[in-house]
Motif scaffolding. Sequence first.
Motif, PDB file in Angstrom:
ATOM      1  N   ALA A   1      12.029  11.337 -11.468  1.00 49.70           N
ATOM      2  CA  ALA A   1      12.760  11.565 -12.723  1.00 49.70           C
ATOM      3  C   ALA A   1      13.709  12.751 -12.589  1.00 49.70           C
ATOM      4  CB  ALA A   1      11.769  11.809 -13.862  1.00 49.70           C
ATOM      5  N   GLY A   2      13.350  13.700 -11.713  1.00 50.09           N
ATOM      6  CA  GLY A   2      14.193  14.869 -11.494  1.00 50.09           C
ATOM      7  C   GLY A   2      15.308  14.646 -10.497  1.00 50.09           C
ATOM      8  N   GLY A   3      15.422  13.419  -9.972  1.00 48.90           N
ATOM      9  CA  GLY A   3      16.521  13.088  -9.087  1.00 48.90           C
ATOM     10  C   GLY A   3      16.254  13.251  -7.613  1.00 48.90           C
ATOM     11  N   ALA A   4      15.021  13.540  -7.228  1.00 46.48           N
ATOM     12  CA  ALA A   4      14.703  13.740  -5.816  1.00 46.48           C
ATOM     13  C   ALA A   4      14.389  12.418  -5.124  1.00 46.48           C
ATOM     14  CB  ALA A   4      13.511  14.682  -5.671  1.00 46.48           C
ATOM     15  N   THR A   5      14.620  12.386  -3.823  1.00 45.51           N
ATOM     16  CA  THR A   5      14.080  11.335  -2.981  1.00 45.51           C
ATOM     17  C   THR A   5      12.617  11.673  -2.754  1.00 45.51           C
ATOM     18  OG1 THR A   5      16.203  11.029  -1.854  1.00 45.51           O
ATOM     19  CG2 THR A   5      14.220  10.205  -0.728  1.00 45.51           C
ATOM     20  N   VAL A   6      11.727  10.719  -2.962  1.00 44.97           N
ATOM     21  CA  VAL A   6      10.299  10.998  -2.839  1.00 44.97           C
ATOM     22  C   VAL A   6       9.716  10.241  -1.645  1.00 44.97           C
ATOM     23  CG1 VAL A   6       8.040  10.917  -3.956  1.00 44.97           C
ATOM     24  CG2 VAL A   6      10.083  11.387  -5.318  1.00 44.97           C
ATOM     25  N   LEU A   7       9.048  10.974  -0.785  1.00 43.09           N
ATOM     26  CA  LEU A   7       8.322  10.399   0.341  1.00 43.09           C
ATOM     27  C   LEU A   7       6.833  10.616   0.116  1.00 43.09           C
ATOM     28  CD1 LEU A   7      10.447  11.857   3.292  1.00 43.09           C
ATOM     29  CD2 LEU A   7      10.810   9.707   2.069  1.00 43.09           C
ATOM     30  N   SER A   8       6.021   9.751   0.668  1.00 43.65           N
ATOM     31  CA  SER A   8       4.569   9.877   0.529  1.00 43.65           C
ATOM     32  C   SER A   8       3.946  10.230   1.870  1.00 43.65           C
ATOM     33  CB  SER A   8       3.981   8.562   0.011  1.00 43.65           C
ATOM     34  OG  SER A   8       2.573   8.643  -0.095  1.00 43.65           O
ATOM     35  N   GLU A   9       3.094  11.251   1.872  1.00 42.11           N
ATOM     36  CA  GLU A   9       2.339  11.634   3.062  1.00 42.11           C
ATOM     37  C   GLU A   9       0.864  11.722   2.674  1.00 42.11           C
ATOM     38  OE1 GLU A   9       0.637  12.076   6.043  1.00 42.11           O
ATOM     39  OE2 GLU A   9       2.770  12.199   6.572  1.00 42.11           O
TER      40      GLU A   9
ATOM     41  N   ARG B   1      31.963  21.340   7.619  1.00 48.06           N
ATOM     42  CA  ARG B   1      30.989  22.103   6.851  1.00 48.06           C
ATOM     43  C   ARG B   1      29.598  21.497   6.965  1.00 48.06           C
ATOM     44  NH1 ARG B   1      30.816  26.053   3.147  1.00 48.06           N
ATOM     45  NH2 ARG B   1      29.195  25.987   1.545  1.00 48.06           N
ATOM     46  N   SER B   2      28.626  22.339   7.123  1.00 45.61           N
ATOM     47  CA  SER B   2      27.246  21.881   7.237  1.00 45.61           C
ATOM     48  C   SER B   2      26.740  21.359   5.900  1.00 45.61           C
ATOM     49  CB  SER B   2      26.351  23.035   7.693  1.00 45.61           C
ATOM     50  OG  SER B   2      26.767  23.544   8.936  1.00 45.61           O
ATOM     51  N   LYS B   3      25.944  20.321   5.972  1.00 50.17           N
ATOM     52  CA  LYS B   3      25.244  19.827   4.790  1.00 50.17           C
ATOM     53  C   LYS B   3      23.912  20.554   4.678  1.00 50.17           C
ATOM     54  CE  LYS B   3      27.268  15.207   4.766  1.00 50.17           C
ATOM     55  NZ  LYS B   3      26.993  13.743   4.844  1.00 50.17           N
ATOM     56  N   ILE B   4      23.460  20.734   3.458  1.00 53.48           N
ATOM     57  CA  ILE B   4      22.181  21.397   3.221  1.00 53.48           C
ATOM     58  C   ILE B   4      21.206  20.378   2.655  1.00 53.48           C
ATOM     59  CG2 ILE B   4      20.962  23.199   1.936  1.00 53.48           C
ATOM     60  CD1 ILE B   4      23.520  24.814   1.949  1.00 53.48           C
ATOM     61  N   TYR B   5      20.081  20.220   3.351  1.00 56.41           N
ATOM     62  CA  TYR B   5      19.025  19.319   2.911  1.00 56.41           C
ATOM     63  C   TYR B   5      17.780  20.145   2.562  1.00 56.41           C
ATOM     64  CZ  TYR B   5      21.916  15.679   5.064  1.00 56.41           C
ATOM     65  OH  TYR B   5      22.950  14.842   5.407  1.00 56.41           O
ATOM     66  N   LEU B   6      17.123  19.760   1.497  1.00 57.59           N
ATOM     67  CA  LEU B   6      15.973  20.520   0.998  1.00 57.59           C
ATOM     68  C   LEU B   6      14.704  19.695   1.083  1.00 57.59           C
ATOM     69  CD1 LEU B   6      14.727  22.957  -0.527  1.00 57.59           C
ATOM     70  CD2 LEU B   6      15.519  21.904  -2.659  1.00 57.59           C
ATOM     71  N   ILE B   7      13.652  20.292   1.640  1.00 54.16           N
ATOM     72  CA  ILE B   7      12.332  19.664   1.723  1.00 54.16           C
ATOM     73  C   ILE B   7      11.361  20.458   0.861  1.00 54.16           C
ATOM     74  CG2 ILE B   7      10.383  19.104   3.233  1.00 54.16           C
ATOM     75  CD1 ILE B   7      12.391  18.771   5.526  1.00 54.16           C
ATOM     76  N   ILE B   8      10.692  19.770  -0.053  1.00 44.21           N
ATOM     77  CA  ILE B   8       9.709  20.401  -0.939  1.00 44.21           C
ATOM     78  C   ILE B   8       8.373  19.677  -0.788  1.00 44.21           C
ATOM     79  CG2 ILE B   8       9.116  21.049  -3.306  1.00 44.21           C
ATOM     80  CD1 ILE B   8      12.052  20.909  -4.031  1.00 44.21           C
ATOM     81  N   PRO B   9       7.405  20.254  -0.073  1.00 45.02           N
ATOM     82  CA  PRO B   9       6.061  19.674  -0.030  1.00 45.02           C
ATOM     83  C   PRO B   9       5.401  19.861  -1.403  1.00 45.02           C
ATOM     84  CG  PRO B   9       6.421  21.248   1.754  1.00 45.02           C
ATOM     85  CD  PRO B   9       7.511  21.453   0.760  1.00 45.02           C
ATOM     86  N   ALA B  10       4.667  18.861  -1.856  1.00 46.63           N
ATOM     87  CA  ALA B  10       4.071  18.972  -3.191  1.00 46.63           C
ATOM     88  C   ALA B  10       2.745  18.231  -3.257  1.00 46.63           C
ATOM     89  CB  ALA B  10       5.032  18.410  -4.243  1.00 46.63           C
ATOM     90  N   HIS B  11       1.718  18.944  -3.661  1.00 50.16           N
ATOM     91  CA  HIS B  11       0.404  18.343  -3.899  1.00 50.16           C
ATOM     92  C   HIS B  11      -0.031  18.685  -5.322  1.00 50.16           C
ATOM     93  CE1 HIS B  11      -3.705  17.010  -3.435  1.00 50.16           C
ATOM     94  NE2 HIS B  11      -4.145  18.205  -3.767  1.00 50.16           N
ATOM     95  N   ASN B  12      -0.067  17.683  -6.183  1.00 52.72           N
ATOM     96  CA  ASN B  12      -0.455  17.860  -7.591  1.00 52.72           C
ATOM     97  C   ASN B  12       0.374  18.944  -8.286  1.00 52.72           C
ATOM     98  OD1 ASN B  12      -2.367  15.842  -7.347  1.00 52.72           O
ATOM     99  ND2 ASN B  12      -4.090  17.241  -7.060  1.00 52.72           N
ATOM    100  N   GLU B  13       1.684  18.735  -8.288  1.00 51.58           N
ATOM    101  CA  GLU B  13       2.604  19.689  -8.913  1.00 51.58           C
ATOM    102  C   GLU B  13       3.358  19.058 -10.082  1.00 51.58           C
ATOM    103  OE1 GLU B  13       2.233  22.597  -8.104  1.00 51.58           O
ATOM    104  OE2 GLU B  13       1.942  22.888  -5.947  1.00 51.58           O
ATOM    105  N   GLU B  14       2.686  18.192 -10.851  1.00 60.03           N
ATOM    106  CA  GLU B  14       3.374  17.501 -11.939  1.00 60.03           C
ATOM    107  C   GLU B  14       3.890  18.455 -13.014  1.00 60.03           C
ATOM    108  OE1 GLU B  14       0.665  14.801 -13.838  1.00 60.03           O
ATOM    109  OE2 GLU B  14      -0.659  16.397 -14.595  1.00 60.03           O
ATOM    110  N   ASP B  15       3.262  19.599 -13.181  1.00 61.01           N
ATOM    111  CA  ASP B  15       3.680  20.532 -14.226  1.00 61.01           C
ATOM    112  C   ASP B  15       4.855  21.412 -13.803  1.00 61.01           C
ATOM    113  OD1 ASP B  15       1.682  19.647 -15.966  1.00 61.01           O
ATOM    114  OD2 ASP B  15       0.222  21.080 -15.178  1.00 61.01           O
ATOM    115  N   SER B  16       5.131  21.455 -12.508  1.00 59.80           N
ATOM    116  CA  SER B  16       6.164  22.379 -12.018  1.00 59.80           C
ATOM    117  C   SER B  16       7.350  21.712 -11.344  1.00 59.80           C
ATOM    118  CB  SER B  16       5.534  23.366 -11.024  1.00 59.80           C
ATOM    119  OG  SER B  16       4.937  22.680  -9.940  1.00 59.80           O
ATOM    120  N   ILE B  17       7.150  20.548 -10.746  1.00 55.92           N
ATOM    121  CA  ILE B  17       8.197  19.980  -9.903  1.00 55.92           C
ATOM    122  C   ILE B  17       9.480  19.691 -10.671  1.00 55.92           C
ATOM    123  CG2 ILE B  17       7.477  17.547 -10.105  1.00 55.92           C
ATOM    124  CD1 ILE B  17       8.658  19.395  -6.906  1.00 55.92           C
ATOM    125  N   GLY B  18       9.373  19.272 -11.912  1.00 56.98           N
ATOM    126  CA  GLY B  18      10.569  19.013 -12.711  1.00 56.98           C
ATOM    127  C   GLY B  18      11.384  20.270 -12.950  1.00 56.98           C
TER     128      GLY B  18
END
Length: 230
Positions: free
Chosen positions: A49-57, A2-19
């Motif tokens: 805090a929402g459980g995501a792995t966070v990368l910095s770009e 079975r394929s694994k599903i990975y999710l990428i979410i680009p985010a710039h100043n989304e502190e009010d929505s990302i959670g």
Amino acid sequence: MRSKIYLIIPAHNEEDSIGKVLAEIPELVTETVVVDNDSSDQTTAKARAGGATVLSEGNRGYGYACLTGIEYFAKKSKPHDIIVFMDGDYSDYPEELPKVAGPVLAGEAEMVIGARRKELREPGSMTPQQIFGNWLATSLMRLLYRAKYTDLGPFRAIQFDALQSLEMEDKTYGWTVEMQLKALRKKLRYTEVPVRYKKRIGVSKVSGTIKGSIFAGIKILGWIFKHSFS
């Protein structure tokens, strides 16, 4: 396997929505990566805090963020795994992720675009320039390439080996149209699924400004005509 599903979410100043976005990610997602794209707020802290792995770009641009996420998953993904892209502004409905990834999981398509159909959009969720830009770009692709696209929606899923074959390069506004054009050239099996769309939290960094809208339009049209002459 079975394929694994990975999710990428680009985010710039989304502190009010990302959670809010992360709280609604379905359990079938193996790992979610939020790429903090040079934010000056608490996006990184909220994402962790929402459980995501966070990368910095630090290079600001939607494409830069997506490429950083792809590079991360290249170290752990198998060819049949699936990469899903979704915005971090809470305009998409995370619970619809199984519908977007479904045709890829089922082997029916290699790429799926979540199409923001008019009847499923919350009034005011897309600006007039977004609506016109989508119409113009998809109309040109139908005319020049016989494509069947109706939207450049950012909510999309693609098989990992197919994504790698596209050799994505756009760093800013042209990311979505580049992927769709290269998918045509590579003759990937693609489809669209209708998705709901609501007003985003905060102001769009692209369609929310005249400058952003103009630059995005120029970049998108540039990619379309570049491919028509190549």
